[in-house]
Scaffold this active site. Sequence first.
Site: not given
Ligand code: CIR
Length: 252
Positions: A59, A64-65, A129, A159, A246
């Site tokens: 991932d 961004e996360d 999360r 999110h 993201c």
């Molecule tokens: C997840 O489940 O963490 C990733 N497959 C997707 C994260 C997407 N992040 C975001 O929209 N900020």
Amino acid sequence: MASAWVRPVPETFDQAIVGKHGRAPQVALARRQHSEYVSRLVEAGFDVETIPADDRLPDCVFVEDTAVLLGSRGIMTRPGAPARRPEVESVAALLGNKFPLTSIVAPGTLDGGDVMIMGDTVYVGRSQRTNESGVEQLGELVSDQGMRLVPVDVAGVLHLKSGVLPVDAETVVVTPGTVDEDLLDGLRIVHEEETERHMFSALPLGDTVLVTSNAPLTARRVESLGRVVVPIDVSEILAADGGLTCLSIIQR
Ligand code: CIR
């Protein structure tokens, strides 16, 4: 000049975490779509820096996360999905050259996708999360900057920025039912078209707004506000629960 940090699609992207409405993404197509996204950032005048992909972290493209830029500081997150926590280290190594960094620590969890900065207000999603300790730790950093924190419960999406997408400094597109819209006081709200539920994502890029190409009716609503929309196909990113915010960390 505005800067953006991106991380390419790893070879293992088909093993990304996928929600109940998603599917395993196709790696080759995702790579083409990601390159197109980076081109749009460059065309919009962003200085784009690339963090190398890591095949051990399926991932990692969802950069961004891992970090939030707040004023002159960088906040390194502690992602809610344990498998994603090792993504943070190499992002911190790069951002640390440019910003003083603070980290969210256990038991807190915070994903950058839950943080939406609109002027002096920081909206934070309480989501699958991001937990209460993560919200509290962010709150201290936000008040240090003289800004206001607004926690928002997030329902039915991953999110905050899965359900609430800024399209300019005061306007957001909301997927109905995902947040209490009364908390978005002072913001202009446009609703995602019912038939395009969870298909719209957006990223404002100066004079234009990048929007997902498979939500044309919602895009038209944004256009009718006088914004110039630029559609992009990111089907493989949406498949893995991602959106347009993201894929980058942006310093405006
Ligand atoms: C997840 O489940 O963490 C990733 N497959 C997707 C994260 C997407 N992040 C975001 O929209 N900020």
